[in-house]
Write a protein that holds these residues in place. Structure first.
Motif, PDB file in Angstrom:
ATOM      1  N   SER A  11      -5.214  -5.226  -6.574  1.00  0.00           N
ATOM      2  CA  SER A  11      -4.951  -5.179  -5.128  1.00  0.00           C
ATOM      3  C   SER A  11      -3.930  -4.060  -4.885  1.00  0.00           C
ATOM      4  N   THR A  12      -4.196  -3.209  -3.910  1.00  0.00           N
ATOM      5  CA  THR A  12      -3.242  -2.117  -3.638  1.00  0.00           C
ATOM      6  C   THR A  12      -1.917  -2.676  -3.109  1.00  0.00           C
ATOM      7  N   ASN A  13      -1.972  -3.785  -2.350  1.00  0.00           N
ATOM      8  CA  ASN A  13      -0.708  -4.387  -1.880  1.00  0.00           C
ATOM      9  C   ASN A  13       0.126  -4.897  -3.055  1.00  0.00           C
ATOM     10  N   GLN A  35     -11.147  -2.833  -5.608  1.00  0.00           N
ATOM     11  CA  GLN A  35     -10.128  -3.874  -5.821  1.00  0.00           C
ATOM     12  C   GLN A  35     -10.827  -5.077  -6.451  1.00  0.00           C
ATOM     13  N   GLY A  38      -8.602  -8.362  -4.220  1.00  0.00           N
ATOM     14  CA  GLY A  38      -8.008  -7.982  -2.926  1.00  0.00           C
ATOM     15  C   GLY A  38      -7.563  -9.206  -2.146  1.00  0.00           C
ATOM     16  N   ILE A  39      -6.433  -9.072  -1.465  1.00  0.00           N
ATOM     17  CA  ILE A  39      -5.934 -10.231  -0.715  1.00  0.00           C
ATOM     18  C   ILE A  39      -6.069 -10.002   0.787  1.00  0.00           C
ATOM     19  N   GLY A  40      -6.383 -11.081   1.473  1.00  0.00           N
ATOM     20  CA  GLY A  40      -6.517 -11.035   2.927  1.00  0.00           C
ATOM     21  C   GLY A  40      -5.488 -11.957   3.565  1.00  0.00           C
ATOM     22  N   GLN A  41      -5.630 -12.120   4.860  1.00  0.00           N
ATOM     23  CA  GLN A  41      -4.697 -12.991   5.574  1.00  0.00           C
ATOM     24  C   GLN A  41      -4.972 -14.459   5.223  1.00  0.00           C
ATOM     25  N   TRP A  46      -9.960 -10.556  -0.030  1.00  0.00           N
ATOM     26  CA  TRP A  46     -10.629  -9.455   0.689  1.00  0.00           C
ATOM     27  C   TRP A  46     -11.626  -8.856  -0.288  1.00  0.00           C
ATOM     28  N   PHE A  56      -6.647   0.460   0.985  1.00  0.00           N
ATOM     29  CA  PHE A  56      -5.427   1.211   0.667  1.00  0.00           C
ATOM     30  C   PHE A  56      -4.214   0.544   1.298  1.00  0.00           C
ATOM     31  N   ASP A 103      -6.981  -8.093  13.480  1.00  0.00           N
ATOM     32  CA  ASP A 103      -8.325  -7.801  12.952  1.00  0.00           C
ATOM     33  C   ASP A 103      -8.939  -6.736  13.845  1.00  0.00           C
ATOM     34  N   LYS A 110     -16.349  -8.156  12.646  1.00  0.00           N
ATOM     35  CA  LYS A 110     -15.127  -7.613  12.045  1.00  0.00           C
ATOM     36  C   LYS A 110     -15.459  -6.396  11.181  1.00  0.00           C
ATOM     37  N   GLY A 113      -9.464  -5.141   8.469  1.00  0.00           N
ATOM     38  CA  GLY A 113      -8.364  -6.101   8.516  1.00  0.00           C
ATOM     39  C   GLY A 113      -7.096  -5.466   7.968  1.00  0.00           C
ATOM     40  N   ILE A 114      -5.985  -6.047   8.324  1.00  0.00           N
ATOM     41  CA  ILE A 114      -4.675  -5.494   7.952  1.00  0.00           C
ATOM     42  C   ILE A 114      -3.811  -6.632   7.415  1.00  0.00           C
ATOM     43  N   GLY A 131      -1.291  -3.078   4.138  1.00  0.00           N
ATOM     44  CA  GLY A 131      -2.588  -3.014   3.455  1.00  0.00           C
ATOM     45  C   GLY A 131      -3.701  -2.964   4.488  1.00  0.00           C
ATOM     46  N   ILE A 132      -4.590  -1.998   4.309  1.00  0.00           N
ATOM     47  CA  ILE A 132      -5.669  -1.803   5.288  1.00  0.00           C
ATOM     48  C   ILE A 132      -7.017  -1.800   4.557  1.00  0.00           C
TER      49      ILE A 132
HETATM   50  C1  BTN Z   1      -7.589  -9.617   6.481  1.00  0.00           C
HETATM   51  O1  BTN Z   1      -7.723 -10.710   5.904  1.00  0.00           O
HETATM   52  O2  BTN Z   1      -8.171  -9.360   7.518  1.00  0.00           O
HETATM   53  C2  BTN Z   1      -6.647  -8.594   5.894  1.00  0.00           C
HETATM   54  C3  BTN Z   1      -7.358  -7.772   4.880  1.00  0.00           C
HETATM   55  C4  BTN Z   1      -6.482  -6.723   4.231  1.00  0.00           C
HETATM   56  C5  BTN Z   1      -7.219  -6.066   3.078  1.00  0.00           C
HETATM   57  C6  BTN Z   1      -6.477  -4.900   2.519  1.00  0.00           C
HETATM   58  S1  BTN Z   1      -7.479  -3.939   1.430  1.00  0.00           S
HETATM   59  C7  BTN Z   1      -6.089  -3.030   0.921  1.00  0.00           C
HETATM   60  C8  BTN Z   1      -4.937  -3.995   0.811  1.00  0.00           C
HETATM   61  N1  BTN Z   1      -4.896  -4.583  -0.497  1.00  0.00           N
HETATM   62  C9  BTN Z   1      -5.167  -5.875  -0.479  1.00  0.00           C
HETATM   63  O3  BTN Z   1      -5.240  -6.616  -1.483  1.00  0.00           O
HETATM   64  N2  BTN Z   1      -5.376  -6.285   0.777  1.00  0.00           N
HETATM   65  C10 BTN Z   1      -5.212  -5.200   1.718  1.00  0.00           C
END
Ligand code: BTN
Length: 248
Positions: A11-13, A35, A38-41, A46, A56, A103, A110, A113-114, A131-132
């Protein structure tokens, strides 16, 4: 500002979290082609197809922002992402919206996401990892992704990822400068006019009830304001409200 490219990262975050503040400058960007975690909200993952999308994180040091104003950063970044999409999505101004809180939607789907992770010291933000994730060239989404879309599905054309990355960093930076320059009225007005479902009645789950309500604004803490039939205004935090699909 430097852009660091990686082929694969969990995950970039998470990668940014491991960097010490001294080894980063404001607007350093970490990009991954893929990724794996990847993590989301709200604790979600993600999931994004390798090599087809933008994933990124931008490192910011918004020391000028107090903890109470951290929601303004969310606004500025969401507007920056929308600004770029508006330039490439047909009829973008009318089609691309920000679904509260951050979002990015095209129509009812969608596209991005951020996820912002803030570090706070003495009541001020010291570092933000922004994170975007933006769906660019992916055309098939797992059913779990629900209502996802991409730039390619919307425009019918493949889009260059490197150019897109540079363009979106640019639009996010412009909005961030507005924030740093205290142009908060501009950010507030543009965020409000970009809000998904602003001013029209739609269904929501509010605590345990299904209600029809109309989004009428966002307060200074970033809480969503919704008007209900009896004229009352609900002030909602993220966990209190869920957007439900409108009947077609
Ligand atoms: C959401 O759940 O809407 C937020 C998603 C954010 C995803 C981005 S991808 C780059 C960065 N690294 C991650 O692991 N998550 C964020």
């Amino acid at each position: 500002m430097k852009i660091h490219f990686f082929d694969t990262l969990p995950s970039t975050n998470r990668y940014c979290e491991l960097l010490s503040p001294d080894e980063t400058e404001e607007f350093d960007v970490i990009v991954a082609r893929e990724q794996t975690d990847g993590i989301g909200q709200r604790g979600n993952r993600w999931v994004s197809e390798a090599g087809n999308n933008l994933t990124f994180s931008i490192i910011l040091k918004p020391v000028f922002l107090s903890m109470a104003d951290q929601y303004l950063l969310t606004k500025a970044v969401a507007l920056g992402v929308r600004d770029w999409l508006v330039t490439i999505i047909p009829d973008g101004v009318r089609q691309v919206h920000i679904k509260w809180p951050n979002d990015i939607y095209v129509g009812d789907k969608k596209i991005g996401g951020i996820l912002t992770q803030n570090s706070i010291q003495h009541g001020h933000l010291t570092r933000s990892i922004v994170g975007i994730g933006i769906n660019v060239n992916q055309t098939v989404f797992p059913s779990a992704a629900g209502n996802a879309t991409s730039v390619r599905l919307t425009t019918g054309k493949a889009t260059d990822l490197q150019q897109s990355l540079e363009a979106v960093i640019d639009t996010v930076e412009r909005r961030y400068r507005q924030l740093a320059d205290k142009q908060r009225d501009t950010l507030d007005a543009d965020y409000l006019s970009s809000l998904y479902r602003l001013g029209h009645p739609a269904p929501y789950r509010y605590h345990d009830s299904v209600i029809t309500a109309t989004i009428c604004g966002v307060n200074r803490y970033g809480h969503l304001l919704l008007r209900v039939d009896d004229g009352q205004t609900l002030t909602c935090q993220l966990k209190e409200i869920q957007f439900l699909p409108e009947a077609q």
